[in-house]
Design a protein around this motif. Structure first.
Motif, PDB file in Angstrom:
ATOM      1  N   UNK B  20      -5.953  12.685  -3.165  1.00 15.43           N
ATOM      2  CA  UNK B  20      -5.394  13.081  -1.881  1.00 15.43           C
ATOM      3  C   UNK B  20      -4.103  12.335  -1.550  1.00 15.43           C
ATOM      4  N   UNK B 132      -3.248   4.551   3.647  1.00 13.91           N
ATOM      5  CA  UNK B 132      -4.466   3.791   3.345  1.00 13.91           C
ATOM      6  C   UNK B 132      -4.516   2.475   4.103  1.00 13.91           C
ATOM      7  N   UNK B 133      -3.379   2.065   4.634  1.00 13.09           N
ATOM      8  CA  UNK B 133      -3.328   0.720   5.226  1.00 13.09           C
ATOM      9  C   UNK B 133      -2.299   0.667   6.328  1.00 13.09           C
ATOM     10  N   UNK B 189       4.918  -0.958  -2.961  1.00 13.10           N
ATOM     11  CA  UNK B 189       3.591  -1.323  -2.473  1.00 13.10           C
ATOM     12  C   UNK B 189       3.623  -2.692  -1.807  1.00 13.10           C
ATOM     13  N   UNK B 191       0.662  -5.479   0.438  1.00 13.76           N
ATOM     14  CA  UNK B 191      -0.702  -5.575   0.944  1.00 13.76           C
ATOM     15  C   UNK B 191      -0.719  -5.299   2.445  1.00 13.76           C
ATOM     16  N   UNK B 192      -1.825  -4.787   2.910  1.00 21.15           N
ATOM     17  CA  UNK B 192      -1.984  -4.495   4.327  1.00 21.15           C
ATOM     18  C   UNK B 192      -3.453  -4.367   4.658  1.00 21.15           C
ATOM     19  N   UNK B 193      -3.746  -4.087   5.939  1.00 20.43           N
ATOM     20  CA  UNK B 193      -5.145  -3.931   6.345  1.00 20.43           C
ATOM     21  C   UNK B 193      -5.562  -2.497   6.053  1.00 20.43           C
ATOM     22  N   UNK B 194      -6.744  -2.328   5.505  1.00 20.00           N
ATOM     23  CA  UNK B 194      -7.217  -0.975   5.244  1.00 20.00           C
ATOM     24  C   UNK B 194      -7.355  -0.227   6.572  1.00 20.00           C
ATOM     25  N   UNK B 196      -9.135   1.772   9.283  1.00 17.82           N
ATOM     26  CA  UNK B 196     -10.562   1.755   9.635  1.00 17.82           C
ATOM     27  C   UNK B 196     -11.008   3.185   9.920  1.00 17.82           C
TER      28      UNK B 196
END
Lengths: 216, 199
Positions: B20, B132-133, B189, B191-194, B196
């Motif tokens: 997706x 996603x984040x 890319x 990093x981050x918070x997923x 919710x």
């Protein structure tokens, strides 16, 4: 063989995607899947920890089950992480990427620690399992947040600090990783034995995945 | 048998998720989401713009917080050049009350957000876009009444410190668009918070 199996599976799945999505999202399915999972591992009341901390020099806390000359949270470079991501013929390894500010990460960590304790020493002819917690916290939070958190939880699994990885480094961990946390890499003892998950994991499913490498 | 079934289902789930979401070059769908002022916002509101910087972000996430002032600066710099920011909060406020609509309004007032900050209550837009984040940027290029994804990823290469940034990805992507240059890496890319997701 494994790759072939997966490719075939994915193709089938694409075809039956709508039905499957419904099935997966159905609450009763989830219930069925997690029906047998145990409640979170009770760290704070773990008798093992209490015993050690009571019998040892009080200055040495329970978390020093690892050799005391190794820092509680060792800072590593990405090159070092890449070494850890190589298949190791003697150990099945779970590398978990987390941060103190990530709630789902903190919620899943006890399940990883539980596996590390249960399969840390080789049993029934299987290779031992090693869990490595890799903190992606901001550098400024290591002393104030990461180390106190690891101390408080009394993890016996190895804890290292990497910091926020670069775009190319996220790709090098796994090309499918978009960068959200938690994320978990499971490495078997043979080349190509590798699974990556960008989601919160539970004890039962982790154990199922790990077992395919521990008891092939 | 049950174990095997679980493994198969997990692969199935990961395959479904991986399939997706948008890639650079895909057509981006429009949305109609409630802004902090109570009005509905869609891409049609930006019919005069050259494109839109869609940022999936939220209140609670430390990475989103670390980027907050940089998102404000992006809008201040690029809205005038034809690329306004639209911030979308996709998080389930039941799991994270800090990300509720009321708290979005509060946060936007405190920090005087100059851009629209809308709530994706059904999470449909985040899912369709493949966010996603938080923060997660989708730079859209306008072609008449259609939008095309021109860049996906991070705002820049250092979430921890704005002063240590070496590559300003979104700026570079807009710059490349303006010059008609496609040589810039259009996906990065960080990093981050997923996000919710609702249960």
């Amino acid at each position: 063989m494994h790759v072939f199996f997966r490719t075939v599976l994915i193709t089938i799945l694409r075809l039956i995607k709508p039905c499957l999505a419904l099935f997966l999202l159905c609450p009763s399915t989830l219930q069925l899947l997690y029906a047998s999972s145990s409640p979170p591992y009770p760290f704070t009341t773990n008798p093992h920890i209490t015993t050690i901390s009571q019998t040892q020099n009080p200055k040495k806390q329970a978390f020093t089950t690892r050799t005391s000359n190794v820092p509680l949270v060792e800072s590593i470079t990405f090159a070092h992480l890449q070494e850890l991501m190589q298949p190791n013929p003697d150990t099945v390894r779970i590398i978990n990427f987390w941060a103190t500010t990530c709630r789902p990460c903190i919620e899943e960590m006890p399940d990883f620690e539980r596996l590390h304790r249960e399969y840390g020493t080789a049993k029934e002819g299987a290779k031992p399992l090693q869990v490595v917690f890799v903190s992606l916290d901001f550098k400024r939070d290591v002393e104030s947040n990461v180390i106190p958190f690891v101390k408080k939880r009394g993890f016996t699994a190895r804890c290292v600090f990497l910091g926020a990885p670069k775009s190319t480094e996220i790709d090098a961990v796994d090309s499918t990783w978009t960068g959200s946390m938690p994320a978990t890499l499971i490495l078997g003892t043979k080349a190509g034995q590798r699974m990556f998950f960008e989601k919160k994991m539970h004890y039962e499913e982790l154990k199922d995945f790990v077992k395919t490498y521990l008891f092939p | 048998m049950k174990n095997i079934l679980a493994v198969v289902l997990m692969f199935a789930a990961s395959a479904l998720y991986a399939a997706d979401g948008y890639k650079v070059g895909d057509a981006a769908r429009d949305f109609n989401l409630k802004n902090i002022d109570g009005k509905m916002i869609s891409l049609k509101n930006y019919a005069d713009a050259k494109g839109v910087i869609v940022v999936f972000t939220c209140n609670h996430c430390p990475y989103a917080k670390a980027y907050e002032s940089r998102i404000i600066d992006l809008h201040k710099t690029f809205a005038a050049k034809g690329y306004p920011v639209v911030a979308i909060n996709p998080n389930d406020p039941v799991a994270y009350p800090e990300d509720s609509f009321e708290n979005m309004v509060k946060r936007a007032k405190e920090k005087s957000y100059p851009f629209a900050y809308v709530i994706d209550e059904t999470q449909e837009i985040a899912k369709t876009y493949g966010a996603t984040k938080t923060p997660h940027v989708f730079l859209l290029k306008r072609n008449a009444d259609k939008y095309e994804v021109a860049y996906i990823g991070a705002i820049d290469d250092n979430s921890e410190s704005a002063s240590a940034v070496k590559e300003k990805h979104v700026e570079k992507a807009i710059d490349a668009l303006t010059k008609g240059n496609t040589a810039y890496t259009m996906t990065t890319k960080a990093v981050g918070c997923s996000i919710k997701w609702k249960k």
